[in-house]
Design a protein around this motif. Structure first.
Motif, PDB file in Angstrom:
ATOM      1  N   ASP A  42       0.817  -1.182  -0.379  1.00 49.89           N
ATOM      2  CA  ASP A  42       0.218  -0.204   0.133  1.00 49.89           C
ATOM      3  C   ASP A  42       0.996   1.031   0.206  1.00 49.89           C
ATOM      4  OD1 ASP A  42      -2.730  -1.148   0.001  1.00 49.89           O
ATOM      5  OD2 ASP A  42      -2.582  -1.890   2.245  1.00 49.89           O
ATOM      6  N   CYS A  43       1.850   0.738  -0.109  1.00 50.60           N
ATOM      7  CA  CYS A  43       3.302   2.092  -0.108  1.00 50.60           C
ATOM      8  C   CYS A  43       3.601   2.533  -1.413  1.00 50.60           C
ATOM      9  CB  CYS A  43       4.413   1.683   0.913  1.00 50.60           C
ATOM     10  SG  CYS A  43       3.377   1.780   2.573  1.00 50.60           S
ATOM     11  N   VAL A  44       4.209   3.595  -1.690  1.00 51.18           N
ATOM     12  CA  VAL A  44       4.946   4.525  -2.852  1.00 51.18           C
ATOM     13  C   VAL A  44       6.334   4.809  -2.882  1.00 51.18           C
ATOM     14  CG1 VAL A  44       4.821   5.610  -5.130  1.00 51.18           C
ATOM     15  CG2 VAL A  44       2.554   4.790  -4.416  1.00 51.18           C
ATOM     16  N   GLU A  45       7.184   4.987  -2.993  1.00 50.60           N
ATOM     17  CA  GLU A  45       8.797   5.054  -2.646  1.00 50.60           C
ATOM     18  C   GLU A  45       8.987   6.568  -3.950  1.00 50.60           C
ATOM     19  OE1 GLU A  45      13.473   3.650  -2.666  1.00 50.60           O
ATOM     20  OE2 GLU A  45      12.061   2.334  -2.266  1.00 50.60           O
ATOM     21  N   GLY A  90       3.562  -0.174  -3.971  1.00 51.62           N
ATOM     22  CA  GLY A  90       3.977  -1.603  -3.409  1.00 51.62           C
ATOM     23  C   GLY A  90       2.297  -2.006  -4.928  1.00 51.62           C
ATOM     24  N   SER A  91       2.449  -3.450  -4.297  1.00 54.19           N
ATOM     25  CA  SER A  91       1.025  -3.736  -5.614  1.00 54.19           C
ATOM     26  C   SER A  91       0.011  -2.825  -5.580  1.00 54.19           C
ATOM     27  CB  SER A  91       0.872  -5.308  -4.794  1.00 54.19           C
ATOM     28  OG  SER A  91       0.506  -5.627  -3.872  1.00 54.19           O
ATOM     29  N   ASN A  92      -0.712  -2.721  -4.784  1.00 54.14           N
ATOM     30  CA  ASN A  92      -1.805  -2.154  -3.879  1.00 54.14           C
ATOM     31  C   ASN A  92      -2.043  -0.899  -4.615  1.00 54.14           C
ATOM     32  OD1 ASN A  92      -3.093  -4.285  -3.035  1.00 54.14           O
ATOM     33  ND2 ASN A  92      -2.777  -3.959  -0.858  1.00 54.14           N
ATOM     34  N   ALA A  93      -0.544  -0.209  -5.512  1.00 56.18           N
ATOM     35  CA  ALA A  93      -0.416   1.847  -5.349  1.00 56.18           C
ATOM     36  C   ALA A  93      -0.317   1.035  -7.223  1.00 56.18           C
ATOM     37  CB  ALA A  93       0.731   2.315  -4.963  1.00 56.18           C
ATOM     38  N   ALA A  94       0.415   0.448  -7.202  1.00 58.74           N
ATOM     39  CA  ALA A  94       0.614  -0.388  -9.389  1.00 58.74           C
ATOM     40  C   ALA A  94      -0.178   1.027  -9.801  1.00 58.74           C
ATOM     41  CB  ALA A  94       1.152  -1.597  -9.538  1.00 58.74           C
ATOM     42  N   ALA A  95      -1.672  -0.160 -10.083  1.00 58.11           N
ATOM     43  CA  ALA A  95      -2.160   0.616 -10.703  1.00 58.11           C
ATOM     44  C   ALA A  95      -3.365   2.222 -11.071  1.00 58.11           C
ATOM     45  CB  ALA A  95      -3.704   0.061 -10.676  1.00 58.11           C
ATOM     46  N   GLN A  96      -2.481   3.054  -9.934  1.00 56.15           N
ATOM     47  CA  GLN A  96      -2.200   4.841  -9.917  1.00 56.15           C
ATOM     48  C   GLN A  96      -0.907   4.666 -10.199  1.00 56.15           C
ATOM     49  OE1 GLN A  96      -3.486   5.770  -5.848  1.00 56.15           O
ATOM     50  NE2 GLN A  96      -3.751   7.834  -6.726  1.00 56.15           N
ATOM     51  N   PHE A  97      -0.010   4.274  -9.718  1.00 58.38           N
ATOM     52  CA  PHE A  97       1.597   5.442 -10.190  1.00 58.38           C
ATOM     53  C   PHE A  97       2.324   3.693 -10.582  1.00 58.38           C
ATOM     54  CE2 PHE A  97      -0.557   6.902  -6.165  1.00 58.38           C
ATOM     55  CZ  PHE A  97      -0.808   7.882  -6.695  1.00 58.38           C
ATOM     56  N   ARG A  98       3.148   4.636 -11.549  1.00 59.59           N
ATOM     57  CA  ARG A  98       4.007   4.123 -12.643  1.00 59.59           C
ATOM     58  C   ARG A  98       5.556   4.596 -11.847  1.00 59.59           C
ATOM     59  NH1 ARG A  98       0.969   2.588 -18.321  1.00 59.59           N
ATOM     60  NH2 ARG A  98      -0.469   1.677 -16.645  1.00 59.59           N
ATOM     61  N   GLN A 122      -1.571   9.306  -0.200  1.00 64.09           N
ATOM     62  CA  GLN A 122      -1.231  10.497   0.676  1.00 64.09           C
ATOM     63  C   GLN A 122       0.308  11.175  -0.354  1.00 64.09           C
ATOM     64  OE1 GLN A 122      -0.488   8.930   5.227  1.00 64.09           O
ATOM     65  NE2 GLN A 122       1.247  10.293   4.952  1.00 64.09           N
ATOM     66  N   LEU A 123      -0.764  10.225  -1.693  1.00 68.28           N
ATOM     67  CA  LEU A 123       0.834  10.801  -2.609  1.00 68.28           C
ATOM     68  C   LEU A 123      -0.545  11.167  -4.979  1.00 68.28           C
ATOM     69  CD1 LEU A 123       3.235  11.069  -3.526  1.00 68.28           C
ATOM     70  CD2 LEU A 123       3.090   8.743  -4.486  1.00 68.28           C
ATOM     71  N   PHE A 124      -0.741  11.741  -4.729  1.00 66.11           N
ATOM     72  CA  PHE A 124      -1.241  12.892  -5.883  1.00 66.11           C
ATOM     73  C   PHE A 124      -0.104  12.742  -7.458  1.00 66.11           C
ATOM     74  CE2 PHE A 124      -2.416  14.238  -1.586  1.00 66.11           C
ATOM     75  CZ  PHE A 124      -3.518  13.498  -1.961  1.00 66.11           C
ATOM     76  N   HIS A 125      -0.930  12.729  -8.304  1.00 63.68           N
ATOM     77  CA  HIS A 125      -0.152  13.482  -9.957  1.00 63.68           C
ATOM     78  C   HIS A 125       0.260  14.382  -9.927  1.00 63.68           C
ATOM     79  CE1 HIS A 125       0.297   9.475 -11.722  1.00 63.68           C
ATOM     80  NE2 HIS A 125      -0.551   9.283 -10.592  1.00 63.68           N
ATOM     81  N   LEU A 126       1.330  15.129 -10.203  1.00 62.21           N
ATOM     82  CA  LEU A 126       1.312  16.549 -10.338  1.00 62.21           C
ATOM     83  C   LEU A 126       0.788  16.850 -11.761  1.00 62.21           C
ATOM     84  CD1 LEU A 126       3.195  18.690  -8.435  1.00 62.21           C
ATOM     85  CD2 LEU A 126       5.192  18.459 -11.027  1.00 62.21           C
ATOM     86  N   PRO A 127      -0.287  17.987 -11.082  1.00 60.79           N
ATOM     87  CA  PRO A 127      -0.986  18.462 -12.023  1.00 60.79           C
ATOM     88  C   PRO A 127       0.302  19.383 -13.527  1.00 60.79           C
ATOM     89  CG  PRO A 127      -1.822  19.758 -10.073  1.00 60.79           C
ATOM     90  CD  PRO A 127      -0.528  19.182  -9.502  1.00 60.79           C
ATOM     91  N   GLU A 128      -0.412  19.611 -14.228  1.00 66.37           N
ATOM     92  CA  GLU A 128      -0.278  19.902 -15.615  1.00 66.37           C
ATOM     93  C   GLU A 128      -0.030  21.647 -15.525  1.00 66.37           C
ATOM     94  OE1 GLU A 128       1.410  19.495 -19.447  1.00 66.37           O
ATOM     95  OE2 GLU A 128       0.503  18.021 -18.182  1.00 66.37           O
ATOM     96  N   GLY A 129       1.413  22.092 -15.918  1.00 66.07           N
ATOM     97  CA  GLY A 129       1.974  23.441 -15.371  1.00 66.07           C
ATOM     98  C   GLY A 129       1.925  23.794 -14.126  1.00 66.07           C
ATOM     99  N   VAL A 130       1.872  23.345 -13.212  1.00 70.31           N
ATOM    100  CA  VAL A 130       2.392  23.218 -11.181  1.00 70.31           C
ATOM    101  C   VAL A 130       3.925  22.649 -11.494  1.00 70.31           C
ATOM    102  CG1 VAL A 130       2.133  22.796  -9.898  1.00 70.31           C
ATOM    103  CG2 VAL A 130       0.163  22.921 -11.028  1.00 70.31           C
ATOM    104  N   GLY A 131       4.800  23.297 -10.869  1.00 66.84           N
ATOM    105  CA  GLY A 131       6.152  22.706 -11.028  1.00 66.84           C
ATOM    106  C   GLY A 131       6.453  22.335  -9.911  1.00 66.84           C
TER     107      GLY A 131
END
Length: 407
Positions: A42-45, A90-98, A122-131
């Motif tokens: 359930d974690c992401v590094e 992690g395996s439960n996060a692989a569909a959301q984060f690569r 607790q992790l989110f994709h960076l929106p387009e245009g945000v540095g």
């Protein structure tokens, strides 16, 4: 420094901010991962580009931050927010984060690092245009502002609000959210004239520079009947008058006590401990009977105790990221410091002269170009000692006992 973190072995000054090699695991870990037994799947590094610097981190260094003492102890790696790229999911996060995804997020401590492990929610994709720099300084202040604005104050369209420290990180976020909420009068308070333009740019309808004008007289001229909402992180310096400035059915939202703490030197010596004790005794106590008869409310919170509220975090970040994409929110302006210059970042933040957010940039982030703020404060020679800290602690304990007896 390619694989490093900032570790604080015990309470003290800038000398306690020690840059060290990462643990054997190769990353720091958010405290709730260990506390709640969150599984690796359930974690992401994340390889960190930059980490936001918040006043709470300074309080952690001083040993005054309750959740740091409760959840971690010493040594501790501070830091609540970061941006970077995914190393593994992690395996439960692989569909959301690569691997390689550009992300930003929050951590329950541990973000002053080149690599961190956090729960996927607790992790989110960076929106387009945000540095990356802007993203690193976004979550903590905007989550704080969102919680205070929409989950506590709950403004109605056309209401008025007064926001202390309106040119700071949380203050700038509160001003923008007040506009989104439809507040008609948004009064920003700043500490010197150099911050007026920043508060105006954030969206204040009025700005009070308390270094050149009487704060409360100016506030009364703007809103003679008082304010529907006041946001105050100053503590004893303004808390009582903030409450007095509320209109009927007004709400005072408290999220800090900055004025009780030193602005230079970086150390809590005997003088600072005595001041802290005196300010503690001077801090207003709000009587529920009086609050009921005057129809006023006081609400307070600490964001670090909300990390288990995953539904709150998800709701808040979904709204904030959507407003970012729509252009209704702008990240705070940022000033960069190298991870190795963490002491300078803390000194600058303590000075009260900064605008927007400070971020610590890791070596990978430095490769994008570093433009450190030349205004960072001189550090001076650390002057803390265990004897002074214990003497100061004794003063505080005695004062707390007196306060408990008196109130």
């Amino acid at each position: 420094l390619m694989c490093a973190c900032v570790s604080i072995p015990s309470a003290g000054g800038y000398d306690k901010l020690q840059v060290q090699k990462l643990p054997v695991a190769g990353h720091t870990v958010g405290a709730n991962v260990r506390m709640r037994g969150i599984e690796d799947e359930d974690c992401v590094e994340v390889a960190i580009h930059a980490a936001g610097v918040n006043y709470a981190d300074v309080c952690v260094r001083w040993g005054l931050y309750e959740s740091a003492r409760k959840f971690v102890g010493w040594p501790i790696t501070p830091g609540f927010e970061f941006s970077g790229t995914v190393v593994r999911a992690g395996s439960n996060a692989a569909a959301q984060f690569r691997k390689g995804d550009r992300v930003f997020g929050v951590s329950l401590f541990g973000a002053y690092s080149t690599q961190v492990l956090v729960p996927r929610w607790q992790l989110f994709h960076l929106p387009e245009g945000v540095g990356m720099d802007a993203a690193a300084g976004f979550p903590a202040v905007f989550l704080t502002a969102y919680y205070g604005m929409f989950m506590l104050a709950k403004p109605r369209k056309g209401e008025s609000c007064l926001i202390h420290s309106a040119a700071g990180g949380v203050g700038t976020a509160l001003v923008q959210l007040a506009r989104i909420a439809g507040c008609s009068t948004i009064v920003g308070v700043v500490g010197n004239s150099s911050k007026v333009a920043s508060a105006q740019a954030a969206g204040c309808t009025h700005v009070i520079d308390k270094s050149s004008a009487d704060l409360w007289a100016s506030a009364r001229r703007i809103s003679p009947s008082g304010f529907d909402i006041v946001f105050d992180a100053n503590g004893v310096a303004t808390l009582g008058r903030s409450y007095d400035s509320l209109a009927p059915a007004g709400r005072l939202v408290v999220y800090g006590f900055h004025s009780m703490l030193p602005r230079r030197g970086g150390v809590l010596g005997i003088r600072e401990w005595i001041k802290l004790a005196i300010d503690y005794l001077r801090t207003p106590r709000f009587n529920p009977l009086a609050m009921t008869s005057t129809n006023r409310s006081v609400l307070a919170f600490n964001l670090s105790f909300l990390f288990d509220k995953t539904e709150v975090l998800q709701e808040a970040m979904a709204a904030l990221v959507n407003w970012l994409r729509e252009g209704k929110l702008r990240p705070c302006p940022t000033t960069r410091f190298r991870l190795a210059d963490v002491a300078s970042a803390h000194a600058s933040l303590e000075s009260g002269l900064t605008v927007g957010k400070l971020v610590l940039v890791t070596p990978s982030g430095e490769s994008a170009g570093l433009h450190a703020d030349a205004r960072s404060c001189a550090l001076g020679t650390p002057r803390s000692s265990r004897r002074l800290q214990w003497a100061g602690l004794a003063v505080v304990v005695l004062s707390f006992a007196i306060a408990a007896w008196k109130f």
